[in-house]
Scaffold this motif. Structure first.
Motif, PDB file in Angstrom:
ATOM      1  N   SER A  72      -2.576  -6.382   1.018  1.00 45.90           N
ATOM      2  CA  SER A  72      -3.779  -5.721   1.970  1.00 45.90           C
ATOM      3  C   SER A  72      -4.333  -6.502   2.401  1.00 45.90           C
TER       4      SER A  72
ATOM      5  N   GLU B 110      -0.211  -5.441   5.962  1.00 44.64           N
ATOM      6  CA  GLU B 110       0.183  -4.007   5.507  1.00 44.64           C
ATOM      7  C   GLU B 110       1.040  -3.949   6.217  1.00 44.64           C
TER       8      GLU B 110
ATOM      9  N   VAL C 235      -1.207  -2.881  -1.925  1.00 46.62           N
ATOM     10  CA  VAL C 235      -1.146  -2.228  -0.581  1.00 46.62           C
ATOM     11  C   VAL C 235      -0.352  -0.976  -1.236  1.00 46.62           C
TER      12      VAL C 235
END
Ligand code: 5AD
Ligand code: SF4
Length: 447
Positions: free
Chosen positions: A56, A62, A90
Protein backbone atom coordinates in the motif's frame (compact mmCIF):
# COMPACT_ATOMS: atom_id res chain seq x y z
CA UNK A 1 -4.13 -39.67 12.54
CA UNK A 2 -3.96 -36.08 11.34
CA UNK A 3 -6.37 -34.73 8.78
CA UNK A 4 -3.57 -33.37 6.61
CA UNK A 5 -1.74 -36.71 6.48
CA UNK A 6 -4.52 -38.36 4.48
CA UNK A 7 -5.75 -35.36 2.48
CA UNK A 8 -4.70 -34.92 -1.16
CA UNK A 9 -2.49 -31.86 -1.70
CA UNK A 10 -4.45 -28.67 -2.19
CA UNK A 11 -3.42 -25.86 -4.52
CA UNK A 12 -2.17 -22.50 -3.20
CA UNK A 13 -2.01 -19.64 -5.70
CA UNK A 14 -0.07 -16.80 -4.07
CA UNK A 15 0.44 -13.41 -5.71
CA UNK A 16 3.03 -11.10 -4.17
CA UNK A 17 3.08 -7.34 -4.72
CA UNK A 18 5.51 -4.68 -3.52
CA UNK A 19 8.87 -4.89 -1.85
CA UNK A 20 11.31 -7.63 -0.90
CA UNK A 21 9.75 -7.70 2.56
CA UNK A 22 6.58 -9.09 1.04
CA UNK A 23 8.59 -11.56 -1.04
CA UNK A 24 10.21 -12.78 2.13
CA UNK A 25 6.83 -13.00 3.94
CA UNK A 26 5.45 -14.96 1.00
CA UNK A 27 8.20 -17.57 1.45
CA UNK A 28 7.06 -17.93 5.03
CA UNK A 29 3.41 -18.21 3.96
CA UNK A 30 4.24 -21.08 1.61
CA UNK A 31 6.03 -22.93 4.37
CA UNK A 32 3.26 -22.31 6.97
CA UNK A 33 0.55 -23.53 4.64
CA UNK A 34 2.44 -26.59 3.48
CA UNK A 35 1.74 -27.96 6.97
CA UNK A 36 -1.98 -27.77 6.09
CA UNK A 37 -1.42 -29.67 2.84
CA UNK A 38 -1.30 -26.66 0.47
CA UNK A 39 1.24 -26.77 -2.38
CA UNK A 40 2.03 -23.75 -4.59
CA UNK A 41 0.46 -23.77 -8.07
CA UNK A 42 1.23 -21.33 -10.88
CA UNK A 43 -2.25 -21.41 -12.44
CA UNK A 44 -5.09 -19.89 -10.37
CA UNK A 45 -7.48 -22.32 -12.09
CA UNK A 46 -5.82 -25.12 -10.10
CA UNK A 47 -6.09 -23.33 -6.76
CA UNK A 48 -8.14 -24.24 -3.69
CA UNK A 49 -6.75 -21.16 -1.96
CA UNK A 50 -5.87 -17.82 -3.57
CA UNK A 51 -3.87 -15.34 -1.48
CA UNK A 52 -2.78 -11.82 -2.40
CA UNK A 53 0.18 -10.46 -0.41
CA UNK A 54 -0.31 -6.74 -0.91
CA UNK A 55 1.47 -3.38 -0.92
CA UNK A 56 0.00 0.00 0.00
CA UNK A 57 3.01 2.29 -0.38
CA UNK A 58 1.28 4.14 -3.23
CA UNK A 59 -2.40 4.38 -4.14
CA UNK A 60 -1.75 2.60 -7.45
CA UNK A 61 -0.38 -0.48 -5.70
CA UNK A 62 -3.45 -0.52 -3.47
CA UNK A 63 -5.97 -0.25 -6.29
CA UNK A 64 -4.24 -3.12 -8.08
CA UNK A 65 -5.41 -5.38 -5.26
CA UNK A 66 -9.05 -4.60 -5.99
CA UNK A 67 -8.47 -5.26 -9.71
CA UNK A 68 -6.94 -8.64 -8.95
CA UNK A 69 -9.70 -9.54 -6.51
CA UNK A 70 -12.23 -8.66 -9.20
CA UNK A 71 -10.53 -11.10 -11.53
CA UNK A 72 -10.78 -13.93 -9.02
CA UNK A 73 -14.46 -13.24 -8.30
CA UNK A 74 -15.66 -15.35 -11.22
CA UNK A 75 -13.63 -18.32 -10.04
CA UNK A 76 -15.37 -18.09 -6.68
CA UNK A 77 -18.78 -17.99 -8.37
CA UNK A 78 -17.91 -21.21 -10.21
CA UNK A 79 -16.35 -22.91 -7.19
CA UNK A 80 -17.84 -21.95 -3.85
CA UNK A 81 -15.20 -24.03 -2.00
CA UNK A 82 -12.44 -21.77 -3.28
CA UNK A 83 -10.92 -19.68 -0.47
CA UNK A 84 -9.71 -16.15 -1.21
CA UNK A 85 -7.56 -14.15 1.21
CA UNK A 86 -5.68 -10.85 1.38
CA UNK A 87 -2.53 -10.26 3.45
CA UNK A 88 0.25 -7.69 3.67
CA UNK A 89 0.06 -3.91 3.91
CA UNK A 90 -3.40 -3.28 2.39
CA UNK A 91 -4.79 -5.96 4.71
CA UNK A 92 -3.14 -4.26 7.69
CA UNK A 93 -4.51 -0.89 6.67
CA UNK A 94 -8.06 -1.95 5.78
CA UNK A 95 -8.72 -4.99 8.05
CA UNK A 96 -12.44 -5.71 8.53
CA UNK A 97 -13.32 -3.03 5.96
CA UNK A 98 -11.96 -5.34 3.26
CA UNK A 99 -14.31 -8.13 4.31
CA UNK A 100 -17.24 -5.71 4.16
CA UNK A 101 -16.21 -4.22 0.84
CA UNK A 102 -15.46 -7.53 -0.90
CA UNK A 103 -18.27 -10.00 -0.12
CA UNK A 104 -16.52 -13.00 -1.70
CA UNK A 105 -13.37 -12.52 0.37
CA UNK A 106 -12.83 -15.17 3.09
CA UNK A 107 -9.91 -13.95 5.15
CA UNK A 108 -7.68 -10.97 5.86
CA UNK A 109 -4.31 -11.22 7.63
CA UNK A 110 -2.14 -8.24 8.54
CA UNK A 111 1.63 -7.84 8.59
CA UNK A 112 1.91 -9.07 12.20
CA UNK A 113 -0.50 -11.98 11.73
CA UNK A 114 1.32 -14.44 9.46
CA UNK A 115 1.43 -16.94 12.32
CA UNK A 116 -2.38 -16.86 12.52
CA UNK A 117 -2.80 -17.69 8.84
CA UNK A 118 -3.12 -21.49 9.25
CA UNK A 119 -5.92 -20.92 11.80
CA UNK A 120 -7.68 -18.44 9.49
CA UNK A 121 -7.45 -20.86 6.56
CA UNK A 122 -8.81 -23.73 8.66
CA UNK A 123 -11.66 -21.45 9.71
CA UNK A 124 -12.35 -20.52 6.09
CA UNK A 125 -12.44 -24.23 5.19
CA UNK A 126 -15.31 -24.44 7.69
CA UNK A 127 -17.02 -21.43 6.10
CA UNK A 128 -15.87 -18.70 8.54
CA UNK A 129 -14.88 -15.19 7.39
CA UNK A 130 -12.29 -13.53 9.61
CA UNK A 131 -9.76 -10.76 9.74
CA UNK A 132 -6.61 -10.65 11.95
CA UNK A 133 -4.75 -7.35 12.03
CA UNK A 134 -3.68 -6.86 15.65
CA UNK A 135 -0.13 -5.61 16.21
CA UNK A 136 1.81 -7.90 18.55
CA UNK A 137 4.48 -7.13 21.16
CA UNK A 138 8.19 -7.04 20.35
CA UNK A 139 9.11 -10.25 22.16
CA UNK A 140 6.43 -12.24 20.34
CA UNK A 141 7.43 -10.66 17.02
CA UNK A 142 11.05 -11.66 17.61
CA UNK A 143 10.01 -15.21 18.41
CA UNK A 144 7.89 -15.38 15.26
CA UNK A 145 10.38 -13.62 12.98
CA UNK A 146 9.94 -15.14 9.51
CA UNK A 147 12.72 -17.51 8.53
CA UNK A 148 13.57 -17.86 4.87
CA UNK A 149 12.17 -20.97 3.20
CA UNK A 150 14.45 -23.93 2.65
CA UNK A 151 14.85 -23.31 -1.09
CA UNK A 152 18.60 -23.47 -1.73
CA UNK A 153 19.83 -21.00 -4.35
CA UNK A 154 22.98 -19.02 -4.97
CA UNK A 155 21.70 -15.56 -4.06
CA UNK A 156 19.55 -15.33 -0.95
CA UNK A 157 17.70 -12.60 0.91
CA UNK A 158 17.72 -12.48 4.70
CA UNK A 159 15.40 -10.18 6.62
CA UNK A 160 17.25 -8.63 9.57
CA UNK A 161 14.73 -6.08 10.75
CA UNK A 162 11.10 -5.15 10.32
CA UNK A 163 9.04 -2.01 10.63
CA UNK A 164 10.15 1.59 10.69
CA UNK A 165 10.31 4.37 13.28
CA UNK A 166 11.19 7.20 10.91
CA UNK A 167 7.77 8.54 10.04
CA UNK A 168 8.79 10.28 6.82
CA UNK A 169 5.78 12.49 6.30
CA UNK A 170 4.62 10.79 3.05
CA UNK A 171 5.11 7.17 4.08
CA UNK A 172 2.57 4.61 5.24
CA UNK A 173 5.15 1.98 6.25
CA UNK A 174 5.34 2.83 9.97
CA UNK A 175 1.54 2.49 10.13
CA UNK A 176 1.24 -0.80 8.25
CA UNK A 177 4.46 -2.51 9.37
CA UNK A 178 4.62 -1.15 12.92
CA UNK A 179 7.61 -0.17 15.06
CA UNK A 180 11.11 -1.13 14.11
CA UNK A 181 12.52 -4.36 15.53
CA UNK A 182 15.91 -5.94 14.91
CA UNK A 183 16.08 -9.69 14.58
CA UNK A 184 18.47 -11.52 16.92
CA UNK A 185 22.00 -11.51 15.52
CA UNK A 186 22.65 -15.15 16.42
CA UNK A 187 19.55 -16.20 14.50
CA UNK A 188 20.60 -14.20 11.42
CA UNK A 189 24.10 -15.65 11.45
CA UNK A 190 22.73 -19.18 11.97
CA UNK A 191 20.36 -18.81 9.03
CA UNK A 192 23.12 -17.52 6.76
CA UNK A 193 25.45 -20.37 7.76
CA UNK A 194 22.71 -22.84 6.86
CA UNK A 195 22.11 -21.10 3.53
CA UNK A 196 25.84 -21.19 2.80
CA UNK A 197 25.79 -24.93 3.53
CA UNK A 198 23.06 -25.34 0.90
CA UNK A 199 24.99 -23.43 -1.76
CA UNK A 200 24.28 -19.73 -1.13
CA UNK A 201 27.19 -17.54 -2.25
CA UNK A 202 25.61 -14.07 -2.09
CA UNK A 203 23.52 -12.70 0.77
CA UNK A 204 21.40 -9.55 0.68
CA UNK A 205 20.34 -8.27 4.10
CA UNK A 206 16.88 -6.78 4.04
CA UNK A 207 14.98 -4.25 6.09
CA UNK A 208 13.15 -0.95 5.75
CA UNK A 209 16.15 0.77 7.28
CA UNK A 210 18.99 -1.72 7.71
CA UNK A 211 21.49 0.87 8.95
CA UNK A 212 19.67 1.27 12.22
CA UNK A 213 19.89 -2.48 12.83
CA UNK A 214 20.58 -3.23 16.49
CA UNK A 215 20.54 0.40 17.66
CA UNK A 216 17.59 -0.24 19.97
CA UNK A 217 18.85 -3.69 21.07
CA UNK A 218 21.89 -3.51 23.38
CA UNK A 219 22.41 -7.30 23.24
CA UNK A 220 22.66 -7.49 19.47
CA UNK A 221 25.55 -6.69 17.14
CA UNK A 222 25.61 -3.33 15.42
CA UNK A 223 25.13 -3.34 11.68
CA UNK A 224 28.82 -2.93 10.78
CA UNK A 225 29.77 -5.83 13.08
CA UNK A 226 27.04 -7.97 11.59
CA UNK A 227 28.52 -7.32 8.12
CA UNK A 228 32.00 -8.22 9.38
CA UNK A 229 30.76 -11.54 10.85
CA UNK A 230 29.02 -12.52 7.63
CA UNK A 231 31.97 -11.49 5.46
CA UNK A 232 34.15 -13.79 7.59
CA UNK A 233 32.16 -16.88 6.45
CA UNK A 234 34.27 -18.75 3.90
CA UNK A 235 31.46 -19.87 1.59
CA UNK A 236 29.87 -16.43 1.35
CA UNK A 237 31.52 -14.58 -1.51
CA UNK A 238 29.32 -11.50 -1.67
CA UNK A 239 27.29 -9.37 0.65
CA UNK A 240 24.72 -6.66 -0.07
CA UNK A 241 22.09 -4.81 1.96
CA UNK A 242 19.02 -2.69 1.32
CA UNK A 243 17.43 -0.23 2.11
CA UNK A 244 19.61 2.44 3.69
CA UNK A 245 18.49 5.67 5.27
CA UNK A 246 21.07 8.39 4.49
CA UNK A 247 20.85 9.78 8.03
CA UNK A 248 21.91 6.45 9.55
CA UNK A 249 25.03 5.80 7.46
CA UNK A 250 27.62 5.62 10.26
CA UNK A 251 31.42 6.09 9.93
CA UNK A 252 31.71 2.38 10.92
CA UNK A 253 29.53 1.38 7.99
CA UNK A 254 31.51 3.58 5.61
CA UNK A 255 34.68 1.89 6.89
CA UNK A 256 33.17 -1.50 5.96
CA UNK A 257 33.24 -0.48 2.28
CA UNK A 258 37.00 0.05 2.59
CA UNK A 259 37.62 -3.02 4.77
CA UNK A 260 35.44 -5.77 3.36
CA UNK A 261 36.07 -6.77 -0.26
CA UNK A 262 33.06 -9.11 -0.11
CA UNK A 263 30.76 -6.15 0.48
CA UNK A 264 29.63 -5.30 -3.04
CA UNK A 265 30.32 -1.88 -4.57
CA UNK A 266 26.72 -0.74 -4.64
CA UNK A 267 24.44 1.07 -2.23
CA UNK A 268 20.76 1.93 -2.56
CA UNK A 269 20.54 5.32 -0.86
CA UNK A 270 17.18 7.01 -1.43
CA UNK A 271 17.46 10.81 -1.37
CA UNK A 272 13.72 11.37 -2.12
CA UNK A 273 14.44 14.99 -3.11
CA UNK A 274 17.34 17.34 -3.83
CA UNK A 275 15.69 20.35 -2.20
CA UNK A 276 16.37 21.23 1.44
CA UNK A 277 12.92 22.75 1.90
CA UNK A 278 11.22 19.57 0.66
CA UNK A 279 13.54 17.25 2.63
CA UNK A 280 12.61 19.18 5.75
CA UNK A 281 8.90 18.83 5.04
CA UNK A 282 9.42 15.16 4.29
CA UNK A 283 10.95 14.78 7.78
CA UNK A 284 13.99 13.01 6.34
CA UNK A 285 16.47 14.26 8.94
CA UNK A 286 19.19 15.35 6.49
CA UNK A 287 19.79 18.10 3.97
CA UNK A 288 21.11 18.02 0.43
CA UNK A 289 24.72 18.81 1.42
CA UNK A 290 24.75 16.11 4.10
CA UNK A 291 23.45 13.60 1.59
CA UNK A 292 26.13 14.55 -0.92
CA UNK A 293 28.83 14.45 1.77
CA UNK A 294 27.73 10.89 2.66
CA UNK A 295 27.98 9.84 -0.99
CA UNK A 296 31.45 11.40 -1.19
CA UNK A 297 32.64 9.58 1.96
CA UNK A 298 31.26 6.28 0.69
CA UNK A 299 33.01 6.72 -2.65
CA UNK A 300 36.23 7.65 -0.90
CA UNK A 301 36.03 4.37 0.99
CA UNK A 302 35.11 2.45 -2.18
CA UNK A 303 36.12 4.22 -5.39
CA UNK A 304 33.58 3.81 -8.17
CA UNK A 305 30.77 2.80 -5.77
CA UNK A 306 27.49 2.55 -7.70
CA UNK A 307 24.71 4.51 -6.01
CA UNK A 308 21.05 3.96 -6.78
CA UNK A 309 18.20 5.92 -5.30
CA UNK A 310 14.53 6.70 -4.94
CA UNK A 311 12.98 10.08 -5.72
CA UNK A 312 9.46 11.31 -5.05
CA UNK A 313 8.21 13.87 -7.54
CA UNK A 314 5.50 16.38 -6.73
CA UNK A 315 5.58 16.28 -2.94
CA UNK A 316 3.10 18.94 -1.66
CA UNK A 317 4.56 22.41 -2.13
CA UNK A 318 7.28 21.31 -4.58
CA UNK A 319 8.12 24.42 -6.64
CA UNK A 320 9.86 24.46 -10.01
CA UNK A 321 13.04 25.51 -8.15
CA UNK A 322 12.70 22.54 -5.75
CA UNK A 323 12.28 20.23 -8.70
CA UNK A 324 15.34 21.67 -10.41
CA UNK A 325 17.33 21.08 -7.23
CA UNK A 326 16.35 17.42 -7.57
CA UNK A 327 17.38 17.38 -11.22
CA UNK A 328 20.76 18.82 -10.32
CA UNK A 329 21.20 16.14 -7.62
CA UNK A 330 21.15 13.59 -10.44
CA UNK A 331 24.09 15.38 -12.06
CA UNK A 332 26.08 15.49 -8.83
CA UNK A 333 25.47 11.91 -7.70
CA UNK A 334 25.30 10.28 -11.12
CA UNK A 335 23.00 7.50 -10.01
CA UNK A 336 23.58 4.15 -11.66
CA UNK A 337 19.80 3.71 -11.55
CA UNK A 338 16.96 5.66 -10.06
CA UNK A 339 13.45 4.66 -9.03
CA UNK A 340 11.20 7.67 -9.29
CA UNK A 341 7.61 7.93 -8.17
CA UNK A 342 4.89 10.49 -8.33
CA UNK A 343 3.84 11.52 -4.83
CA UNK A 344 0.79 9.59 -3.72
CA UNK A 345 -1.28 10.71 -0.76
CA UNK A 346 -1.50 7.93 1.85
CA UNK A 347 -3.98 7.58 4.70
CA UNK A 348 -2.82 8.56 8.20
CA UNK A 349 0.44 10.15 6.98
CA UNK A 350 1.33 13.73 7.98
CA UNK A 351 1.74 14.93 4.38
CA UNK A 352 -1.84 13.96 3.54
CA UNK A 353 -2.87 17.13 5.37
CA UNK A 354 -0.24 19.39 3.76
CA UNK A 355 -1.24 22.28 1.59
CA UNK A 356 0.15 22.75 -1.91
CA UNK A 357 -0.90 19.43 -3.46
CA UNK A 358 0.17 19.53 -7.12
CA UNK A 359 -1.92 18.70 -10.14
CA UNK A 360 -1.51 15.35 -11.81
CA UNK A 361 -0.31 17.05 -15.01
CA UNK A 362 2.55 18.93 -13.31
CA UNK A 363 3.66 15.81 -11.43
CA UNK A 364 3.60 13.70 -14.57
CA UNK A 365 5.56 16.28 -16.58
CA UNK A 366 8.25 16.57 -13.93
CA UNK A 367 8.46 12.79 -13.63
CA UNK A 368 9.03 12.48 -17.36
CA UNK A 369 11.74 15.17 -17.33
CA UNK A 370 13.52 13.44 -14.46
CA UNK A 371 13.27 10.00 -16.02
CA UNK A 372 14.52 11.25 -19.39
CA UNK A 373 17.63 12.72 -17.81
CA UNK A 374 18.25 9.66 -15.66
CA UNK A 375 17.87 7.39 -18.68
CA UNK A 376 20.69 9.30 -20.37
CA UNK A 377 22.92 9.10 -17.28
CA UNK A 378 22.29 5.35 -16.90
CA UNK A 379 23.09 4.91 -20.60
CA UNK A 380 26.36 6.85 -20.23
CA UNK A 381 27.39 4.80 -17.18
CA UNK A 382 26.64 1.52 -18.98
CA UNK A 383 28.42 2.60 -22.18
CA UNK A 384 31.51 3.42 -20.14
CA UNK A 385 31.55 -0.20 -18.93
CA UNK A 386 32.09 -1.52 -22.45
CA UNK A 387 35.66 -2.83 -22.66
CA UNK A 388 36.06 -3.14 -18.88
CA UNK A 389 36.38 -6.41 -16.97
CA UNK A 390 33.62 -7.00 -14.41
CA UNK A 391 33.48 -9.70 -11.76
CA UNK A 392 30.20 -11.57 -12.13
CA UNK A 393 28.56 -14.15 -9.90
CA UNK A 394 26.91 -16.57 -12.30
CA UNK A 395 23.38 -17.26 -11.01
CA UNK A 396 21.87 -19.37 -13.78
CA UNK A 397 20.88 -19.58 -17.41
CA UNK A 398 19.53 -16.42 -19.08
CA UNK A 399 15.83 -16.05 -19.83
CA UNK A 400 16.41 -16.85 -23.48
CA UNK A 401 18.21 -20.00 -22.40
CA UNK A 402 21.31 -19.59 -24.56
CA UNK A 403 23.57 -17.73 -22.14
CA UNK A 404 24.61 -17.63 -18.53
CA UNK A 405 23.37 -14.76 -16.43
CA UNK A 406 24.61 -13.09 -13.28
CA UNK A 407 25.25 -9.74 -11.68
CA UNK A 408 28.25 -7.49 -11.54
CA UNK A 409 29.59 -6.20 -8.25
CA UNK A 410 27.56 -3.01 -8.91
CA UNK A 411 24.41 -5.15 -9.32
CA UNK A 412 24.03 -4.92 -13.12
CA UNK A 413 22.68 -7.93 -14.95
CA UNK A 414 25.40 -9.42 -17.15
CA UNK A 415 24.74 -12.12 -19.75
CA UNK A 416 27.64 -14.18 -21.03
CA UNK A 417 27.97 -17.27 -23.23
CA UNK A 418 29.45 -20.11 -21.17
CA UNK A 419 29.04 -23.53 -19.68
CA UNK A 420 26.42 -24.23 -17.00
CA UNK A 421 29.16 -25.69 -14.79
CA UNK A 422 30.05 -22.06 -13.97
CA UNK A 423 26.76 -21.50 -12.12
CA UNK A 424 27.59 -20.43 -8.57
CA UNK A 425 31.07 -19.21 -9.49
CA UNK A 426 32.61 -15.76 -9.63
CA UNK A 427 34.06 -15.16 -13.08
CA UNK A 428 35.71 -12.24 -14.85
CA UNK A 429 33.75 -10.97 -17.82
CA UNK A 430 34.86 -8.47 -20.45
CA UNK A 431 31.86 -6.29 -21.30
CA UNK A 432 31.19 -6.10 -25.08
CA UNK A 433 27.77 -4.43 -25.35
CA UNK A 434 25.47 -2.38 -23.20
CA UNK A 435 21.68 -2.82 -23.48
CA UNK A 436 19.00 -0.87 -21.57
CA UNK A 437 18.57 -3.51 -18.86
CA UNK A 438 21.65 -5.66 -19.12
CA UNK A 439 25.23 -5.95 -20.29
CA UNK A 440 26.61 -8.58 -22.64
CA UNK A 441 30.11 -9.92 -22.14
CA UNK A 442 32.68 -12.61 -22.83
CA UNK A 443 34.41 -14.75 -20.24
CA UNK A 444 37.90 -13.41 -19.59
CA UNK A 445 39.02 -16.21 -17.33
CA UNK A 446 37.53 -18.19 -14.47
CA UNK A 447 37.68 -16.48 -11.09
N1 5AD B 1 4.19 8.45 -2.69
C1 5AD B 1 5.13 8.18 -3.62
N2 5AD B 1 6.21 7.42 -3.38
C2 5AD B 1 6.35 6.93 -2.13
N3 5AD B 1 7.33 6.16 -1.59
C3 5AD B 1 7.00 5.92 -0.31
N4 5AD B 1 5.83 6.52 0.01
C4 5AD B 1 5.43 7.16 -1.11
C5 5AD B 1 4.30 7.98 -1.43
N5 5AD B 1 3.37 8.25 -0.50
C6 5AD B 1 8.52 5.73 -2.32
C7 5AD B 1 9.81 6.26 -1.65
C8 5AD B 1 10.39 5.02 -1.04
C9 5AD B 1 9.93 3.95 -2.03
C10 5AD B 1 9.97 2.57 -1.51
O1 5AD B 1 8.59 4.33 -2.32
O2 5AD B 1 10.65 6.78 -2.66
O3 5AD B 1 11.79 5.07 -0.93
FE1 SF4 C 1 8.95 4.98 4.88
FE2 SF4 C 1 10.81 6.77 5.64
FE3 SF4 C 1 10.56 4.42 6.96
FE4 SF4 C 1 11.55 4.44 4.45
S1 SF4 C 1 12.48 5.42 6.27
S2 SF4 C 1 9.99 3.02 5.29
S3 SF4 C 1 10.39 6.06 3.51
S4 SF4 C 1 9.03 6.06 6.89
Amino acid sequence: MSETAIAAPKGLYLETFGCQMNVSDSEKIVSLLSDLGYRPVTDPALADLILLNTCSVRAKAESKVYDYLGRHRLRKLKNSRLIIGVGGCVAQQEGERLLKRVPYLDLVFGTHSLHLLPELVRGAERGERRSATEFIDTETRLNLFPQAADTGGITRFVTIMQGCDNFCSYCVVPYVRGREISRRSAEILGEIREMAGRGAREITLLGQNVNSYGLKSPDELHFADLLREIAAMDDIQRLRFTTSHPRDISPELIACFAELPKLCGHIHLPAQSGSDAILERMNRGYGREEYLATVTSLRKARPGLAVTGDIIIGFPGESEADFEATLSLLEEVRYADLFSFVYSERPETAAAGYSGQLSRGVKQQRLERLQRRQHEITGEICEALVGTVQRVLIEGVSRRGDQLTGRSDANRIVNVPGDASLIGQLVDVTICQSHPNSLLGELSREG
